[in-house]
Write a protein that holds these residues in place. Structure first.
Motif, PDB file in Angstrom:
ATOM      1  N   GLY A 188      -3.091 -11.350   6.368  1.00 36.75           N
ATOM      2  CA  GLY A 188      -2.163 -10.474   7.073  1.00 36.75           C
ATOM      3  C   GLY A 188      -1.593  -9.483   6.077  1.00 36.75           C
ATOM      4  N   GLY A 245      -1.172  -6.881  -3.630  1.00 38.33           N
ATOM      5  CA  GLY A 245      -1.411  -5.463  -3.941  1.00 38.33           C
ATOM      6  C   GLY A 245      -0.346  -4.910  -4.871  1.00 38.33           C
ATOM      7  N   LEU A 246       0.908  -5.269  -4.638  1.00 36.12           N
ATOM      8  CA  LEU A 246       1.983  -4.733  -5.481  1.00 36.12           C
ATOM      9  C   LEU A 246       1.898  -5.288  -6.909  1.00 36.12           C
ATOM     10  N   LEU A 279      -0.931  -6.042  -8.321  1.00 33.97           N
ATOM     11  CA  LEU A 279      -2.044  -5.291  -8.921  1.00 33.97           C
ATOM     12  C   LEU A 279      -1.622  -3.864  -9.278  1.00 33.97           C
ATOM     13  N   ILE A 283      -2.599  -3.268 -12.933  1.00 36.08           N
ATOM     14  CA  ILE A 283      -3.776  -2.426 -13.219  1.00 36.08           C
ATOM     15  C   ILE A 283      -3.353  -1.103 -13.859  1.00 36.08           C
ATOM     16  N   LEU A 340      -6.746 -10.521  -8.334  1.00 30.47           N
ATOM     17  CA  LEU A 340      -7.775  -9.635  -7.776  1.00 30.47           C
ATOM     18  C   LEU A 340      -8.637 -10.380  -6.755  1.00 30.47           C
ATOM     19  N   LYS A 368      -6.719 -11.008  -3.635  1.00 31.08           N
ATOM     20  CA  LYS A 368      -6.553  -9.749  -2.878  1.00 31.08           C
ATOM     21  C   LYS A 368      -7.838  -9.431  -2.109  1.00 31.08           C
ATOM     22  N   VAL A 375      -8.647  -9.349   2.222  1.00 31.38           N
ATOM     23  CA  VAL A 375      -9.096  -8.202   3.027  1.00 31.38           C
ATOM     24  C   VAL A 375     -10.582  -8.257   3.356  1.00 31.38           C
ATOM     25  N   LYS A 384     -12.251  -6.867   6.528  1.00 32.95           N
ATOM     26  CA  LYS A 384     -12.383  -5.414   6.669  1.00 32.95           C
ATOM     27  C   LYS A 384     -13.675  -4.893   6.052  1.00 32.95           C
ATOM     28  N   LEU A 385     -14.156  -5.605   5.046  1.00 34.85           N
ATOM     29  CA  LEU A 385     -15.367  -5.132   4.369  1.00 34.85           C
ATOM     30  C   LEU A 385     -16.604  -5.335   5.235  1.00 34.85           C
ATOM     31  N   PHE A 393     -13.033   3.680 -11.202  1.00 32.77           N
ATOM     32  CA  PHE A 393     -12.219   2.655 -10.555  1.00 32.77           C
ATOM     33  C   PHE A 393     -10.784   3.144 -10.379  1.00 32.77           C
ATOM     34  N   ALA A 411      -3.800   3.182  -3.646  1.00 35.66           N
ATOM     35  CA  ALA A 411      -2.380   2.848  -3.842  1.00 35.66           C
ATOM     36  C   ALA A 411      -1.492   3.884  -3.164  1.00 35.66           C
ATOM     37  N   THR A 467       0.783   1.984  -0.593  1.00 39.97           N
ATOM     38  CA  THR A 467       2.080   1.524  -1.123  1.00 39.97           C
ATOM     39  C   THR A 467       3.201   1.560  -0.069  1.00 39.97           C
ATOM     40  N   GLY A 469      -1.506  -6.948  10.770  1.00 36.73           N
ATOM     41  CA  GLY A 469      -2.484  -6.372   9.866  1.00 36.73           C
ATOM     42  C   GLY A 469      -3.883  -6.517  10.406  1.00 36.73           C
ATOM     43  N   GLU A 470      -4.730  -5.558   9.956  1.00 34.92           N
ATOM     44  CA  GLU A 470      -6.091  -5.529  10.498  1.00 34.92           C
ATOM     45  C   GLU A 470      -6.926  -6.703  10.026  1.00 34.92           C
ATOM     46  N   SER A 471      -6.498  -7.340   8.919  1.00 30.54           N
ATOM     47  CA  SER A 471      -7.270  -8.491   8.434  1.00 30.54           C
ATOM     48  C   SER A 471      -6.741  -9.808   8.979  1.00 30.54           C
TER      49      SER A 471
HETATM   50  C1  HEM Z   1      -8.147  -3.812  -7.573  1.00 32.47           C
HETATM   51  C2  HEM Z   1      -7.358  -3.261  -6.723  1.00 32.47           C
HETATM   52  C3  HEM Z   1      -7.497  -3.322  -5.222  1.00 32.47           C
HETATM   53  C4  HEM Z   1      -8.583  -3.590  -4.441  1.00 32.47           C
HETATM   54  C5  HEM Z   1      -9.994  -3.947  -4.904  1.00 32.47           C
HETATM   55  C6  HEM Z   1      -8.166  -3.491  -3.063  1.00 32.47           C
HETATM   56  C7  HEM Z   1      -8.993  -3.639  -1.968  1.00 32.47           C
HETATM   57  C8  HEM Z   1      -8.596  -3.478  -0.651  1.00 32.47           C
HETATM   58  C9  HEM Z   1      -9.459  -3.446   0.479  1.00 32.47           C
HETATM   59  C10 HEM Z   1     -10.973  -3.554   0.407  1.00 32.47           C
HETATM   60  C11 HEM Z   1      -8.690  -3.307   1.595  1.00 32.47           C
HETATM   61  C12 HEM Z   1      -9.177  -3.254   3.044  1.00 32.47           C
HETATM   62  C13 HEM Z   1      -9.429  -1.860   3.509  1.00 32.47           C
HETATM   63  C14 HEM Z   1      -8.207  -1.144   4.035  1.00 32.47           C
HETATM   64  O1  HEM Z   1      -7.365  -1.744   4.741  1.00 32.47           O
HETATM   65  O2  HEM Z   1      -8.109   0.064   3.775  1.00 32.47           O
HETATM   66  C15 HEM Z   1      -7.315  -3.251   1.177  1.00 32.47           C
HETATM   67  C16 HEM Z   1      -6.226  -3.150   2.022  1.00 32.47           C
HETATM   68  C17 HEM Z   1      -4.927  -3.033   1.614  1.00 32.47           C
HETATM   69  N1  HEM Z   1      -4.500  -2.918   0.302  1.00 32.47           N
HETATM   70 FE1  HEM Z   1      -5.635  -3.025  -1.336  1.00 32.47          FE
HETATM   71  N2  HEM Z   1      -6.833  -3.186  -3.032  1.00 32.47           N
HETATM   72  C18 HEM Z   1      -6.391  -3.054  -4.335  1.00 32.47           C
HETATM   73  C19 HEM Z   1      -5.118  -2.725  -4.743  1.00 32.47           C
HETATM   74  C20 HEM Z   1      -4.043  -2.544  -3.886  1.00 32.47           C
HETATM   75  C21 HEM Z   1      -2.726  -2.115  -4.287  1.00 32.47           C
HETATM   76  C22 HEM Z   1      -2.369  -1.733  -5.721  1.00 32.47           C
HETATM   77  C23 HEM Z   1      -1.938  -2.123  -3.171  1.00 32.47           C
HETATM   78  C24 HEM Z   1      -0.467  -1.818  -3.041  1.00 32.47           C
HETATM   79  C25 HEM Z   1       0.122  -0.856  -3.627  1.00 32.47           C
HETATM   80  C26 HEM Z   1      -2.759  -2.510  -2.068  1.00 32.47           C
HETATM   81  C27 HEM Z   1      -2.313  -2.654  -0.762  1.00 32.47           C
HETATM   82  C28 HEM Z   1      -3.122  -2.810   0.341  1.00 32.47           C
HETATM   83  C29 HEM Z   1      -2.658  -2.866   1.713  1.00 32.47           C
HETATM   84  C30 HEM Z   1      -1.199  -2.779   2.176  1.00 32.47           C
HETATM   85  C31 HEM Z   1      -3.781  -2.990   2.515  1.00 32.47           C
HETATM   86  C32 HEM Z   1      -3.817  -3.066   4.013  1.00 32.47           C
HETATM   87  C33 HEM Z   1      -3.663  -4.493   4.488  1.00 32.47           C
HETATM   88  C34 HEM Z   1      -3.651  -4.574   6.012  1.00 32.47           C
HETATM   89  O3  HEM Z   1      -3.848  -3.588   6.696  1.00 32.47           O
HETATM   90  O4  HEM Z   1      -3.432  -5.696   6.472  1.00 32.47           O
HETATM   91  N3  HEM Z   1      -4.034  -2.747  -2.519  1.00 32.47           N
HETATM   92  N4  HEM Z   1      -7.270  -3.350  -0.202  1.00 32.47           N
END
Ligand code: HEM
Length: 412
Positions: free
Chosen positions: A21, A29-30, A32, A36, A100, A103, A107, A110-111, A168, A176, A180, A195-197
């Motif tokens: 979720g 994510g925060l 990371l 990162i 990582l 995280k 998600v 979604k992939l 990257f 981000a 964010t 959330g979509e996941s």
């Molecule tokens: C190595 C770093 C990261 C990877 C590999 C990664 C990967 C992904 C992927 C594949 C998705 C699903 C596609 C999407 O919803 O657009 C996603 C969703 C998301 N990511 Fe990241 N992400 C990373 C870093 C971050 C960071 C730094 C943040 C926060 C600032 C973040 C916050 C989110 C959020 C809020 C979602 C949507 C979740 C939802 O809709 O339920 N991610 N991430």
């Protein structure tokens, strides 16, 4: 079979964990986001520390082009600077692995979504996610393989890790920037099941979300305590079980501290390093050249400096007491009194990278920069570079050339 059949990963119904979720993804994510960003900055700093813009021999990524826009003269103060930046880079990189992976797990539904692209905008978004996920996995994998000395990728580590980092990080910044605001809202509002996941038909929970985060944090903590000792040293060095170089027992006595290349590995023959055979050839202004035996070097003014060795692999030593001739005094011998210039240092080593390395004028000028003949009150051991080695404050380990044979002062 249709792709929304819940037996297929392309269907949201296939994914049943109640943990997924926006809240869970956002907390990770925060973490990371901060981690990162620090990794990227310390990585770029490490590249600058090699002084790649000084001479081609220092540059492991010669086609860097505009990516080298930020390079600067690497300082010599504080002497533990590279110890800190590179220890942080490697330790943090290892510690973030569980975050990582968690995280990505959060998600992963979604992939798998189909069709791969619904519109041009969606296609571009998927490509950026490919660069984000692929880039992230690539950077972490190459980094880990490099410090574990089990490097299997084709091509040199340096350009792969350097170019990979830019690809990257560009995808990371875009992601981000987009996520964010959502992540902050989700964490503040505790939107747990959205959330979509998030699974449309979740299984009953076997662990709470908080419990799962503790599990990820615990894994990171375990990696921290089995890695960080390689850069902290002291008794903690023995806890660095995951650090093949920096944790290994270096033996005892004045020369009992870490090395990365042994004399045997570098192909040093003791016949070349004896008093009769070995000479240091120093060249300077207008080609002025002096040849010095080790005994003659010992007759020059000797100075001491307490300096660490800090390796790009993240391990480092505490300060060691080095004693030898100042680099700037050697420059003065060949016509550069006062303001010493850059220097090209060459080793007699036959194998291994950095047989030659260039040092910048600010490094030559520092009174603690030595051509060391002794360490901790004893002659250098063969593995530490006997008959003579360079030691410069804050420089990456490989720029501290061992088994030095030739030094050429002048603008490079
Ligand atoms: C190595 C770093 C990261 C990877 C590999 C990664 C990967 C992904 C992927 C594949 C998705 C699903 C596609 C999407 O919803 O657009 C996603 C969703 C998301 N990511 Fe990241 N992400 C990373 C870093 C971050 C960071 C730094 C943040 C926060 C600032 C973040 C916050 C989110 C959020 C809020 C979602 C949507 C979740 C939802 O809709 O339920 N991610 N991430």
């Amino acid at each position: 079979m249709r792709h929304d059949d819940p037996r297929l990963p392309t269907s949201p119904g296939f994914w049943r964990s109640p943990l997924r979720g926006t809240w869970f993804t956002s907390v990770l994510g925060l973490v990371l986001l901060v981690g990162i960003t620090v990794l990227f900055v310390t990585g770029l700093v490490s590249y600058a520390a090699y002084n790649p813009d000084l001479a081609p021999v220092n540059d492991q990524t010669p086609d860097k082009g505009i990516l080298g826009f930020y390079l600067f003269s690497w300082p010599t103060n504080p002497s533990w600077l590279y110890r800190l930046t590179q220890g942080l880079h490697v330790t943090l990189g290892i510690v973030l692995i569980p975050v990582l992976l968690a995280k990505l797990w959060s998600v992963v539904p979604k992939l798998f979504t189909l069709p791969p692209a619904r519109s041009l905008a969606h296609a571009l978004e998927r490509i950026s996610l490919l660069l984000l996920v692929g880039g992230g996995l690539f950077e972490f994998t190459t980094g880990v393989l490099n410090v574990q000395l089990d490097y299997v990728f084709p091509g040199s580590f340096y350009p792969l890790h350097f170019y990979g980092a830019w690809v990257f990080f560009a995808a990371f910044l875009a992601h981000a920037a987009l996520k964010t605001p959502t992540a902050l809202r989700a964490v503040r509002g505790r939107r747990l099941d959205e959330g979509e996941s998030a699974a449309p038909r979740p299984d009953p929970p076997t662990v709470s979300r908080r419990g799962a985060l503790w599990f990820v944090g615990g894994a990171s903590l375990l990696l921290l305590v089995t890695t960080a000792g390689q850069s902290i040293g002291g008794v903690l060095r023995r806890t660095a079980l995951l650090a093949p170089h920096g944790g290994a027992d270096p033996g005892s006595g004045p020369n009992g501290f870490q090395i990365n290349k042994t004399a045997a590995y570098a192909g040093i023959d003791t016949k070349e390093t004896g008093e009769e055979a070995w000479r240091l050839v120093v060249t300077g202004r207008g080609g002025r050249t002096v040849r010095l035996s080790r005994t003659q070097l010992l007759r020059l003014p000797q100075h001491s400096a307490a300096l660490p060795i800090a390796c790009v692999e993240g391990w480092s030593t505490a300060d060691q007491w080095w004693r030898g001739v100042r680099l700037r005094d050697l420059a003065a011998l060949v016509g550069y009194e006062g303001d010493p210039p850059d220097v090209l240092v060459e080793s007699i080593q036959r194998h291994g990278a950095f047989r030659r390395a260039a040092l910048r004028a600010n490094q030559v000028a520092d009174p603690r920069s030595l051509l060391a003949l002794q360490v901790n009150g004893e002659d250098l051991s063969p593995d530490h570079g006997y008959p003579a080695r360079v030691i410069v404050p804050a420089a990456p380990g490989v720029l501290n050339t061992k088994w030095v044979a030739r030094m050429t002062f002048g603008d490079l």
